[in-house]
Write an enzyme that holds these catalytic residues in place. Structure first.
Site, PDB file in Angstrom:
ATOM      1  N   ARG A 238     -11.858  -5.513  -6.888  1.00 20.04           N
ATOM      2  CA  ARG A 238     -11.605  -6.183  -5.602  1.00 20.04           C
ATOM      3  C   ARG A 238     -12.918  -6.522  -4.919  1.00 20.04           C
ATOM      4  O   ARG A 238     -13.839  -5.700  -4.861  1.00 20.04           O
ATOM      5  CB  ARG A 238     -10.880  -5.237  -4.629  1.00 20.04           C
ATOM      6  CG  ARG A 238      -9.469  -4.955  -4.890  1.00 20.04           C
ATOM      7  CD  ARG A 238      -8.786  -4.356  -3.648  1.00 20.04           C
ATOM      8  NE  ARG A 238      -9.550  -3.304  -2.960  1.00 20.04           N
ATOM      9  CZ  ARG A 238      -9.133  -2.698  -1.850  1.00 20.04           C
ATOM     10  NH1 ARG A 238      -7.994  -3.059  -1.272  1.00 20.04           N
ATOM     11  NH2 ARG A 238      -9.842  -1.750  -1.279  1.00 20.04           N
TER      12      ARG A 238
ATOM     13  N   ASP B 182       2.435  -4.816   8.689  1.00 16.08           N
ATOM     14  CA  ASP B 182       1.242  -3.997   8.539  1.00 16.08           C
ATOM     15  C   ASP B 182       0.074  -4.986   8.414  1.00 16.08           C
ATOM     16  O   ASP B 182       0.026  -5.784   7.473  1.00 16.08           O
ATOM     17  CB  ASP B 182       1.364  -3.115   7.292  1.00 16.08           C
ATOM     18  CG  ASP B 182       0.124  -2.252   7.044  1.00 16.08           C
ATOM     19  OD1 ASP B 182      -0.972  -2.654   7.474  1.00 16.08           O
ATOM     20  OD2 ASP B 182       0.253  -1.202   6.392  1.00 16.08           O
TER      21      ASP B 182
ATOM     22  N   PHE C 196       0.856  -1.180   0.000  1.00 14.93           N
ATOM     23  CA  PHE C 196       0.000   0.000   0.000  1.00 14.93           C
ATOM     24  C   PHE C 196       0.900   1.241   0.000  1.00 14.93           C
ATOM     25  O   PHE C 196       1.854   1.306   0.765  1.00 14.93           O
ATOM     26  CB  PHE C 196      -0.909  -0.021   1.232  1.00 14.93           C
ATOM     27  CG  PHE C 196      -1.975   1.026   1.175  1.00 14.93           C
ATOM     28  CD1 PHE C 196      -3.123   0.814   0.434  1.00 14.93           C
ATOM     29  CD2 PHE C 196      -1.808   2.234   1.817  1.00 14.93           C
ATOM     30  CE1 PHE C 196      -4.106   1.799   0.350  1.00 14.93           C
ATOM     31  CE2 PHE C 196      -2.781   3.217   1.738  1.00 14.93           C
ATOM     32  CZ  PHE C 196      -3.935   2.999   1.006  1.00 14.93           C
TER      33      PHE C 196
ATOM     34  N   TYR D 139     -10.669   0.330  10.473  1.00 20.79           N
ATOM     35  CA  TYR D 139     -11.909   0.647   9.749  1.00 20.79           C
ATOM     36  C   TYR D 139     -12.257  -0.392   8.695  1.00 20.79           C
ATOM     37  O   TYR D 139     -13.244  -0.251   7.997  1.00 20.79           O
ATOM     38  CB  TYR D 139     -11.842   2.057   9.123  1.00 20.79           C
ATOM     39  CG  TYR D 139     -10.537   2.393   8.435  1.00 20.79           C
ATOM     40  CD1 TYR D 139     -10.210   1.852   7.202  1.00 20.79           C
ATOM     41  CD2 TYR D 139      -9.624   3.254   9.036  1.00 20.79           C
ATOM     42  CE1 TYR D 139      -9.017   2.152   6.579  1.00 20.79           C
ATOM     43  CE2 TYR D 139      -8.424   3.560   8.424  1.00 20.79           C
ATOM     44  CZ  TYR D 139      -8.117   3.008   7.185  1.00 20.79           C
ATOM     45  OH  TYR D 139      -6.915   3.299   6.581  1.00 20.79           O
ATOM     46  N   LYS D 140     -11.418  -1.424   8.537  1.00 23.95           N
ATOM     47  CA  LYS D 140     -11.730  -2.456   7.537  1.00 23.95           C
ATOM     48  C   LYS D 140     -12.498  -3.589   8.236  1.00 23.95           C
ATOM     49  O   LYS D 140     -13.652  -3.429   8.572  1.00 23.95           O
ATOM     50  CB  LYS D 140     -10.447  -2.947   6.876  1.00 23.95           C
ATOM     51  CG  LYS D 140      -9.667  -1.840   6.156  1.00 23.95           C
ATOM     52  CD  LYS D 140      -8.453  -2.418   5.463  1.00 23.95           C
ATOM     53  CE  LYS D 140      -7.491  -1.340   4.985  1.00 23.95           C
ATOM     54  NZ  LYS D 140      -8.034  -0.506   3.919  1.00 23.95           N
TER      55      LYS D 140
HETATM   56  C1  LIG Z   1      -1.849  -1.937   4.003  1.00 22.03           C
HETATM   57  C2  LIG Z   1      -2.377  -0.571   4.331  1.00 22.03           C
HETATM   58  N1  LIG Z   1      -1.651   0.269   5.084  1.00 22.03           N
HETATM   59  C3  LIG Z   1      -2.121   1.510   5.387  1.00 22.03           C
HETATM   60  C4  LIG Z   1      -3.365   1.932   4.948  1.00 22.03           C
HETATM   61  C5  LIG Z   1      -3.944   3.300   5.218  1.00 22.03           C
HETATM   62  O1  LIG Z   1      -3.353   4.024   6.184  1.00 22.03           O
HETATM   63  P1  LIG Z   1      -4.120   5.225   6.906  1.00 22.03           P
HETATM   64  O2  LIG Z   1      -4.928   4.615   8.029  1.00 22.03           O
HETATM   65  O3  LIG Z   1      -3.041   6.102   7.384  1.00 22.03           O
HETATM   66  O4  LIG Z   1      -4.999   5.889   5.903  1.00 22.03           O
HETATM   67  C6  LIG Z   1      -4.144   1.078   4.181  1.00 22.03           C
HETATM   68  C7  LIG Z   1      -5.480   1.537   3.728  1.00 22.03           C
HETATM   69  O5  LIG Z   1      -6.181   0.959   2.990  1.00 22.03           O
HETATM   70  C8  LIG Z   1      -3.634  -0.197   3.863  1.00 22.03           C
HETATM   71  O6  LIG Z   1      -4.349  -1.025   3.110  1.00 22.03           O
END
Ligand SMILES: Cc1ncc(COP(=O)(O)O)c(C=O)c1O
Length: 389
Positions: free
Chosen positions: A348, A175, A106, A200-201
């Site tokens: 997706r 992550d 990401f 939030y996912k």
């Molecule tokens: C792997 C990954 N890292 C980070 C983020 C987003 O980070 P943030 O919460 O800072 O917007 C996402 C968002 O979809 C993600 O999929």
């Protein structure tokens, strides 16, 4: 769907981007706003125990990632959390000058790692996602990977990679944005060093819900994060001039906690009460297996299935490659099946095992067949893209 407020008739397959609204969250937020904030006002920092919110929420997330609650902090975005943990990791390995990240991760993970490298005068090294360990030599301070890839849904073998990176003297950061709440994670079991993840996912904390970060207990005494704000101070209300970090993970806090967002998240996490992660994973694989087999059967050769088929190589989403993927997703949304599009050509579909059903999968594929048969994806209305795809 039970336990979630999903509009009738809608098939929601985007819980890997924004989780659905769990029942009880709206009422909890209403109570926090009207009673705790409106009536309690400043007294609620004590009376409603707002200062403990982050720790309480950490207590609900910890079992989902295989760690102790006292080692988790919440309050910032994933990006800011990554900044803190990545700087801390680099400082834990002062004799090494390379940070490794994968180019397909990401974007924010790459951007933050590059930013930290620039700030600290370190080297940024991109690894091959097919073999991230090949980039890890004895100059590497940190290998930072995303457990489940946001675009393809491919999943790394966390245990093998962690052990090998550490055998080469590097720290290992994960992550967990695309795994927490859908794929069992055992950070303690694999012996990882640091982790971050959004809420939030699959955790359904709501748009912009605060991310979590975790630092292995053995590193906490020496770890130093860069945003040394008052909330990470040992005695914030002593209002002293000099910074003295709180002990343990508390030193990773910076500013005032986002009380409304944490309250929504706390209520949302009740959906995981009594849920076995093993059962959840089983359910997730049933959903994704059915989706793959129906696409194979009904739409042979139409899509490239970009997600690995092997169970232990994938998370809880299936990505379909197609040159008109954006139009496909938009035409499906017009038929009340919500997925999303990712550049360059990926449609997706996220399967949230807490609320998606096998019927959702069947309906989605039936409507996908119609979209393809009628070439609905070619509608000129889909020739320009929305700001959020
Ligand atoms: C792997 C990954 N890292 C980070 C983020 C987003 O980070 P943030 O919460 O800072 O917007 C996402 C968002 O979809 C993600 O999929």
């Amino acid at each position: 769907v039970t336990g979630f407020d999903v509009p009738d008739g809608l098939v929601y397959l985007d819980g890997n981007s924004l989780g659905a609204l769990p029942e009880g969250v709206a009422e909890r937020l209403q109570d926090v706003v009207r009673r705790e904030w409106g009536q309690g006002l400043i007294r609620s920092w004590n009376d409603a125990r707002w200062m403990e919110l982050s720790r309480r929420v950490a207590g609900r997330i910890a079992p989902l990632i295989g760690v102790q609650p006292g080692d988790v902090h919440l309050g910032d975005s994933t990006s800011v959390s990554l900044f803190k943990t990545t700087v801390a990791a680099a400082r834990l390995r002062p004799d090494r000058r390379v940070l490794v990240v994968e180019p397909s991760t990401f974007p924010t993970d790459g951007y933050i790692t590059a930013g930290v490298a620039e700030l600290m005068g370190l080297e940024l090294r991109w690894c091959d996602p097919a073999d991230p360990l090949a980039a890890v030599d004895d100059d590497v301070a940190l290998l930072s990977l995303t457990h489940v890839d946001f675009r393809t849904g491919a999943m790394f073998d966390m245990a093998v990679i962690t052990a090998e990176a550490q055998a080469r003297g590097a720290l290992m950061q994960w992550d967990l944005c695309h795994s927490t709440g859908a794929v069992p994670v055992d950070l303690t079991g694999v012996g990882a060093d640091l982790a971050v993840g959004c809420t939030y996912k699959y955790l359904n904390g709501g748009p912009g819900a605060p991310a979590f970060l975790w630092v292995a207990p053995e590193h906490q005494a020496a770890a130093r994060q860069p945003i040394t704000g008052w909330m990470g101070h040992a005695t914030p209300f002593a209002m002293t001039r000099d910074y003295h970090p709180a002990g343990g993970i508390g030193a990773f806090a910076s500013g005032t906690p986002p009380v409304l967002a944490l309250s929504a998240l706390e209520a949302a996490l009740e959906a995981f009460d009594g849920v076995s992660l093993t059962e959840l994973r089983k359910r997730s694989l049933e959903l994704t297996d059915l989706f793959i087999s129906l696409v194979d059967e009904r739409l042979p050769g139409v899509f490239e299935i970009a997600t690995p088929r092997q169970h232990d190589r994938r998370g809880s989403q299936i990505s379909l490659g197609h040159p008109a993927a954006y139009g496909v997703v938009q035409a499906l949304i017009a038929r009340d099946v919500i997925g999303d599009f990712r550049e360059p050509d990926i449609a997706r579909f996220g399967f949230a095992p807490l609320y998606n059903t096998l019927d959702d999968v069947r309906t989605a594929v039936e409507r996908l067949e119609l979209v393809m048969a009628n070439e609905e994806y070619a509608d000129p209305a889909y020739s320009s893209r929305n700001a959020v795809t």
